[in-house]
Scaffold this motif. Structure first.
Motif, PDB file in Angstrom:
ATOM      1  N   SER A  19      32.188  60.683 -17.424  1.00  0.00           N
ATOM      2  CA  SER A  19      32.716  60.914 -18.768  1.00  0.00           C
ATOM      3  C   SER A  19      32.426  62.338 -19.210  1.00  0.00           C
ATOM      4  O   SER A  19      31.283  62.800 -19.164  1.00  0.00           O
ATOM      5  CB  SER A  19      32.102  59.920 -19.753  1.00  0.00           C
ATOM      6  N   GLY A  20      33.450  63.056 -19.629  1.00  0.00           N
ATOM      7  CA  GLY A  20      33.290  64.437 -20.066  1.00  0.00           C
ATOM      8  C   GLY A  20      33.294  65.437 -18.934  1.00  0.00           C
ATOM      9  O   GLY A  20      33.300  66.652 -19.183  1.00  0.00           O
ATOM     10  N   ASP A  56      27.994  55.350 -18.720  1.00  0.00           N
ATOM     11  CA  ASP A  56      28.960  54.520 -19.428  1.00  0.00           C
ATOM     12  C   ASP A  56      28.465  53.080 -19.465  1.00  0.00           C
ATOM     13  O   ASP A  56      28.295  52.447 -18.423  1.00  0.00           O
ATOM     14  CB  ASP A  56      30.324  54.584 -18.734  1.00  0.00           C
ATOM     15  N   GLY A 156      21.831  58.981 -24.802  1.00  0.00           N
ATOM     16  CA  GLY A 156      22.684  60.051 -25.295  1.00  0.00           C
ATOM     17  C   GLY A 156      22.818  60.052 -26.803  1.00  0.00           C
ATOM     18  O   GLY A 156      22.756  59.004 -27.451  1.00  0.00           O
ATOM     19  N   TYR A 159      29.026  61.348 -27.438  1.00  0.00           N
ATOM     20  CA  TYR A 159      29.913  61.651 -26.314  1.00  0.00           C
ATOM     21  C   TYR A 159      31.300  61.951 -26.864  1.00  0.00           C
ATOM     22  O   TYR A 159      31.582  61.744 -28.053  1.00  0.00           O
ATOM     23  CB  TYR A 159      29.952  60.495 -25.315  1.00  0.00           C
ATOM     24  N   ASP A 168      26.441  57.894 -29.910  1.00  0.00           N
ATOM     25  CA  ASP A 168      26.021  57.163 -28.710  1.00  0.00           C
ATOM     26  C   ASP A 168      24.776  56.321 -28.986  1.00  0.00           C
ATOM     27  O   ASP A 168      24.240  56.313 -30.099  1.00  0.00           O
ATOM     28  CB  ASP A 168      25.770  58.151 -27.567  1.00  0.00           C
TER      29      ASP A 168
END
Length: 211
Positions: A19-20, A56, A156, A159, A168
């Motif tokens: 992700s990202g 995730d 986190g 996000y 998050d």
């Protein structure tokens, strides 16, 4: 080509975030980041071993891999290191029965875990599940335990989705830590054990890896 070779000199394996880095999640499944599909394909054509690491905790590994394959990535479930399976292993090894404050999308990962009479809390990115009622229930479970255990799938702060930045799990973990006077055990990034597990899966030492 020379710069690529020089940068990867002595490297045997690569750990890739998802992700990202590979894609931005969001409505309709999200979208790949420019050049990421081709970069993964190039790495897989090289001599390097590749492992995908993700925090995730809204999707099972199967669902995540299915999405990424739809976006064009060459990836399989056994190439992914994620916190939910690692957490399940910890729960089994320590005889822990969790109260789960998690997203419904990842609940299937815990199907084989005993959740009766909880003696710990497992928290993940529950998104809309982070209601006062659900947070308070997790707080109550922890406060009723003589030795409270809080396990978090990542820590986190936020996000990125295609619609913008999203809060998050870390913020909610901090709330429970403060309220209960405890410190959470983090399974996932940035835990060193998480990265060690990913490296062990591809048989690469830390000094031989690039991330």
């Amino acid at each position: 080509m020379a710069a690529w070779g020089e940068r990867l000199a002595g490297v045997r394996g690569v750990l890739l975030d998802i992700s990202g880095v590979l894609y931005d999640c969001g409505a309709g499944g999200g979208r790949p980041i420019a050049g990421s599909v081709e970069a993964v394909a190039r790495l897989k054509r090289s001599h390097l071993k590749v492992r995908f690491c993700t925090n995730d905790s809204q999707k099972s590994r199967g669902d995540l891999v299915g999405l990424l394959r739809q976006l064009g990535f060459d990836i399989s479930e056994d190439e992914v290191t994620s916190p939910a399976p690692a957490t399940c292993q910890i729960l089994k090894e320590r005889g822990l029965r969790p109260h789960l404050l998690i997203h419904e999308g990842v609940r299937s990962e815990f199907d084989e875990i005993d959740t009766s009479n909880p003696n710990c809390v497992v928290i993940a990115d529950a998104a809309e599940g982070f209601s006062y009622q659900n947070m308070n229930k997790a707080f109550q479970v922890l406060m009723e335990l003589e030795n409270p255990v809080l396990i978090s799938l990542g820590k986190g702060r936020y996000y990125k989705e295609t619609s913008g930045l999203m809060l998050d799990v870390g913020a909610y973990v901090k709330a429970l830590e403060y309220a209960c006077g405890i410190e959470a055990e983090v399974v996932g990034k940035p835990s060193p054990e998480f990265f060690k597990a990913a490296l062990q899966a591809i048989g690469v030492e830390a000094h031989q890896a690039h991330g």
